[in-house]
Design a protein around this motif. Structure first.
Motif, short mmCIF file in Angstrom:
data_model
loop_
_atom_site.label_atom_id
_atom_site.label_comp_id
_atom_site.label_asym_id
_atom_site.label_seq_id
_atom_site.Cartn_x
_atom_site.Cartn_y
_atom_site.Cartn_z
N ALA A 214 -9.42 -3.70 -2.77
CA ALA A 214 -8.32 -4.22 -3.62
C ALA A 214 -7.89 -5.62 -3.21
CB ALA A 214 -7.13 -3.27 -3.54
N VAL B 69 0.87 -1.18 0.00
CA VAL B 69 0.00 0.00 0.00
C VAL B 69 0.90 1.23 0.00
CG1 VAL B 69 -1.82 1.24 1.22
CG2 VAL B 69 -1.75 -1.26 1.32
N ARG C 173 -0.24 -2.38 -4.93
CA ARG C 173 -1.62 -2.84 -5.12
C ARG C 173 -2.61 -1.73 -4.85
NH1 ARG C 173 -2.28 -8.44 -4.70
NH2 ARG C 173 -4.52 -8.07 -4.72
N VAL C 174 -2.30 -0.86 -3.92
CA VAL C 174 -3.17 0.27 -3.59
C VAL C 174 -2.32 1.53 -3.52
CG1 VAL C 174 -4.79 1.26 -1.92
CG2 VAL C 174 -4.67 -1.22 -2.20
N THR D 248 -10.75 1.40 0.84
CA THR D 248 -10.05 1.33 -0.45
C THR D 248 -9.13 0.10 -0.49
OG1 THR D 248 -10.07 3.74 -0.54
CG2 THR D 248 -8.59 2.63 -2.06
N VAL D 249 -8.43 -0.17 0.59
CA VAL D 249 -7.56 -1.35 0.65
C VAL D 249 -8.40 -2.62 0.61
CG1 VAL D 249 -5.82 -2.60 2.01
CG2 VAL D 249 -5.76 -0.08 1.89
#
Ligand code: CDP
Ligand code: CDP
Length: 201
Positions: free
Chosen positions: A200, A5, A119-120, A196-197
């Motif tokens: 994903a 992240v 990834r984020v 948000t995480v």
């Protein structure tokens, strides 16, 4: 498997607070990459060559109350324009980012340069005035004698130097989710980041 992240943004936007909360929620490790530049900046203030200092950083360099102060912050943004300083810090950050179990890194160039495949990616921001208010409260809370105008001028000077430098400037990655926290409580900002995480994963 690694899961990175990346949380970038200007000074006192809330990156650190949000990163720590995200890391705790998901059980990820957290690295405040600003501390690396602050450590090099502090060594420069003590007379060392910043490029050499960046190559010799040790865990003990990341300790100390003064690391969080405005003088060291200004020095950090000065050493951060030097390409050789940035290059000396890349491997450590990438190794941290790809460790097993997940990692959150916050800074200025995590999503653009250090981990373009994160990834984020979150770009956390807020108006300079709001950020200066928050930083002032922190500094006064730690017993520093300062005022709003001084802190605002510091924030603006650092924003300009970070945004205008040639190497790894402060800019949102094209695929970053922008989180403007000007009108968000820290709890609301953390909740958005966690959501948000979660999406994903
Ligand atoms: O890491 P960064 O410099 O971006 O900021 P921080 O140290 O996480 O946040 C600076 C201060 O602003 C902290 O005291 C946070 O609690 C506060 N903050 C806030 O009041 N509301 C937000 N939405 C974000 C941060
Ligand atoms: O906590 P705050 O956001 O005020 O600053 P920081 O994240 O500790 O960063 C201090 C300075 O280090 C920034 O103003 C940048 O010049 C530099 N920095 C950078 O160039 N790249 C990073 N990934 C992190 C910090």
């Amino acid at each position: 498997m690694s899961f990175t992240v990346a949380i970038d943004g200007p000074a006192a936007a809330g990156k650190g607070t949000i990163s720590r909360a995200v890391a705790q929620h998901f059980g990820f490790a957290h690295l405040d990459t600003g501390l690396l530049y602050r450590a090099v900046g502090r060594r420069m203030l003590h007379g060392e060559d910043p490029v050499g200092a960046a190559g010799r950083l040790r865990a003990a360099d990341l300790e100390g109350d003064d690391l969080r102060g405005p003088d060291v912050a200004r020095a950090a943004s000065k050493v951060a324009v030097i390409p050789e300083v940035r290059a000396a810090l890349v491997d450590f950050q990438r190794a941290f980012a790809t460790r097993a179990g997940g990692a959150v890194l916050d800074g200025r160039d995590v999503g653009t340069v250090i981990c373009p495949d994160a990834r984020v990616k979150l770009f956390v921001t807020a108006s300079a005035e709001v950020r200066a208010e928050r930083r002032l409260a922190e500094l006064v809370g730690r017993g520093l004698d300062t005022d709003f105008e001084t802190v605002l001028a510091d924030v603006r000077e650092r924003d300009a130097r970070d945004s205008e430098r040639v190497e790894a400037p402060l800019v949102a990655a094209s695929d970053a989710v922008v989180l403007d926290t000007s009108d968000l409580s820290i709890e609301a900002a953390v909740a958005r980041a966690i959501a948000t995480v979660e999406e994903a994963r």
